[in-house]
Design a protein around this motif. Structure first.
Motif, PDB file in Angstrom:
ATOM      1  N   THR A 181       0.748  -1.103   0.154  1.00 20.89           N
ATOM      2  CA  THR A 181      -0.035  -0.102  -0.022  1.00 20.89           C
ATOM      3  C   THR A 181       0.907   1.365  -0.032  1.00 20.89           C
ATOM      4  O   THR A 181       0.360   2.399  -0.024  1.00 20.89           O
ATOM      5  CB  THR A 181      -0.980   0.059   1.093  1.00 20.89           C
ATOM      6  N   ASP A 182       2.296   0.993   0.019  1.00 22.64           N
ATOM      7  CA  ASP A 182       3.027   2.257  -0.067  1.00 22.64           C
ATOM      8  C   ASP A 182       3.642   2.213  -1.353  1.00 22.64           C
ATOM      9  O   ASP A 182       4.486   1.385  -1.845  1.00 22.64           O
ATOM     10  CB  ASP A 182       4.348   2.075   0.994  1.00 22.64           C
ATOM     11  N   ALA A 183       3.377   3.450  -2.135  1.00 26.32           N
ATOM     12  CA  ALA A 183       3.590   3.261  -3.663  1.00 26.32           C
ATOM     13  C   ALA A 183       5.166   3.125  -3.914  1.00 26.32           C
ATOM     14  O   ALA A 183       5.502   2.352  -4.772  1.00 26.32           O
ATOM     15  CB  ALA A 183       3.038   4.534  -4.291  1.00 26.32           C
ATOM     16  N   ALA A 184       6.055   3.809  -3.115  1.00 31.01           N
ATOM     17  CA  ALA A 184       7.376   3.817  -3.566  1.00 31.01           C
ATOM     18  C   ALA A 184       8.070   2.465  -2.851  1.00 31.01           C
ATOM     19  O   ALA A 184       8.692   1.898  -3.740  1.00 31.01           O
ATOM     20  CB  ALA A 184       8.277   4.813  -2.505  1.00 31.01           C
ATOM     21  N   ALA A 185       7.472   1.929  -1.739  1.00 31.48           N
ATOM     22  CA  ALA A 185       7.971   0.482  -1.290  1.00 31.48           C
ATOM     23  C   ALA A 185       7.540  -0.509  -2.357  1.00 31.48           C
ATOM     24  O   ALA A 185       8.317  -1.333  -2.585  1.00 31.48           O
ATOM     25  CB  ALA A 185       7.482   0.424   0.042  1.00 31.48           C
ATOM     26  N   ARG A 186       6.444  -0.296  -2.753  1.00 33.92           N
ATOM     27  CA  ARG A 186       5.726  -1.365  -3.545  1.00 33.92           C
ATOM     28  C   ARG A 186       6.625  -1.318  -5.183  1.00 33.92           C
ATOM     29  O   ARG A 186       6.964  -2.480  -5.724  1.00 33.92           O
ATOM     30  CB  ARG A 186       4.462  -1.158  -3.965  1.00 33.92           C
ATOM     31  N   ARG A 187       6.917  -0.142  -5.719  1.00 34.04           N
ATOM     32  CA  ARG A 187       7.886  -0.063  -6.787  1.00 34.04           C
ATOM     33  C   ARG A 187       9.025  -0.786  -6.681  1.00 34.04           C
ATOM     34  O   ARG A 187       9.698  -1.813  -7.471  1.00 34.04           O
ATOM     35  CB  ARG A 187       8.033   1.232  -7.221  1.00 34.04           C
ATOM     36  N   LYS A 188       9.637  -0.527  -5.493  1.00 33.38           N
ATOM     37  CA  LYS A 188      11.165  -1.207  -5.100  1.00 33.38           C
ATOM     38  C   LYS A 188      11.041  -2.644  -5.068  1.00 33.38           C
ATOM     39  O   LYS A 188      11.832  -3.450  -5.525  1.00 33.38           O
ATOM     40  CB  LYS A 188      11.675  -0.546  -3.711  1.00 33.38           C
ATOM     41  N   TYR A 189       9.717  -3.196  -4.496  1.00 33.99           N
ATOM     42  CA  TYR A 189       9.843  -4.719  -4.113  1.00 33.99           C
ATOM     43  C   TYR A 189       9.398  -5.060  -5.468  1.00 33.99           C
ATOM     44  O   TYR A 189      10.041  -6.211  -5.672  1.00 33.99           O
ATOM     45  CB  TYR A 189       8.550  -4.748  -3.137  1.00 33.99           C
ATOM     46  N   ASP A 190       8.756  -4.553  -6.189  1.00 31.98           N
ATOM     47  CA  ASP A 190       8.323  -5.211  -7.718  1.00 31.98           C
ATOM     48  C   ASP A 190       9.509  -5.381  -8.462  1.00 31.98           C
ATOM     49  O   ASP A 190       9.689  -6.428  -9.260  1.00 31.98           O
ATOM     50  CB  ASP A 190       7.260  -4.338  -8.625  1.00 31.98           C
ATOM     51  N   GLU A 191      10.565  -4.265  -8.531  1.00 30.95           N
ATOM     52  CA  GLU A 191      11.899  -4.164  -9.091  1.00 30.95           C
ATOM     53  C   GLU A 191      12.763  -5.341  -8.573  1.00 30.95           C
ATOM     54  O   GLU A 191      13.360  -6.248  -9.462  1.00 30.95           O
ATOM     55  CB  GLU A 191      12.565  -3.055  -8.862  1.00 30.95           C
ATOM     56  N   GLU A 192      12.683  -5.691  -7.401  1.00 31.56           N
ATOM     57  CA  GLU A 192      13.431  -6.934  -6.562  1.00 31.56           C
ATOM     58  C   GLU A 192      12.919  -8.217  -7.167  1.00 31.56           C
ATOM     59  O   GLU A 192      13.547  -9.134  -7.370  1.00 31.56           O
ATOM     60  CB  GLU A 192      13.387  -6.772  -5.195  1.00 31.56           C
ATOM     61  N   LEU A 193      11.556  -8.389  -7.300  1.00 28.94           N
ATOM     62  CA  LEU A 193      11.097  -9.578  -7.826  1.00 28.94           C
ATOM     63  C   LEU A 193      11.432  -9.855  -9.217  1.00 28.94           C
ATOM     64  O   LEU A 193      11.920 -10.972  -9.579  1.00 28.94           O
ATOM     65  CB  LEU A 193       9.278  -9.556  -7.834  1.00 28.94           C
TER      66      LEU A 193
END
Length: 89
Positions: A63-75
């Motif tokens: 639900t945190d846009a910045a954290a989610r972008r970073k997480y998606d990038e790691e995936l």
């Protein structure tokens, strides 16, 4: 249930049972449903507290846009590396 090997680490999406394309609203809806089910006050099953923590962490990140972008990038990086950590030289 008895110990055994730890389950393969699930993605935050898998923990919440949602698609990676889910909106923030869908993330929250899935979180609320699971939070009620896994809350230690409601669920005395072994592992419920651990599940509750995973569900909370998943919701925080997704639900945190910045954290989610970073997480998606790691995936993405993991899947490009064949799902393994680190590089194969």
């Amino acid at each position: 249930g008895g110990g055994g090997a730890a389950p393969k680490e699930q993605t935050h999406y898998a923990v919440l049972g949602i698609q990676p394309t889910a909106t923030a609203g869908e993330v929250k809806k899935a979180y609320l449903k699971l939070a009620l089910k896994t809350h230690p006050d409601k669920n005395k099953a072994p592992g419920a507290e651990e599940a509750f923590k995973l569900v909370n962490k998943a919701k925080e990140i997704l639900t945190d846009a910045a954290a989610r972008r970073k997480y998606d990038e790691e995936l993405r990086m993991q899947s490009m590396a064949g799902g393994r950590w680190g590089r194969s030289w």
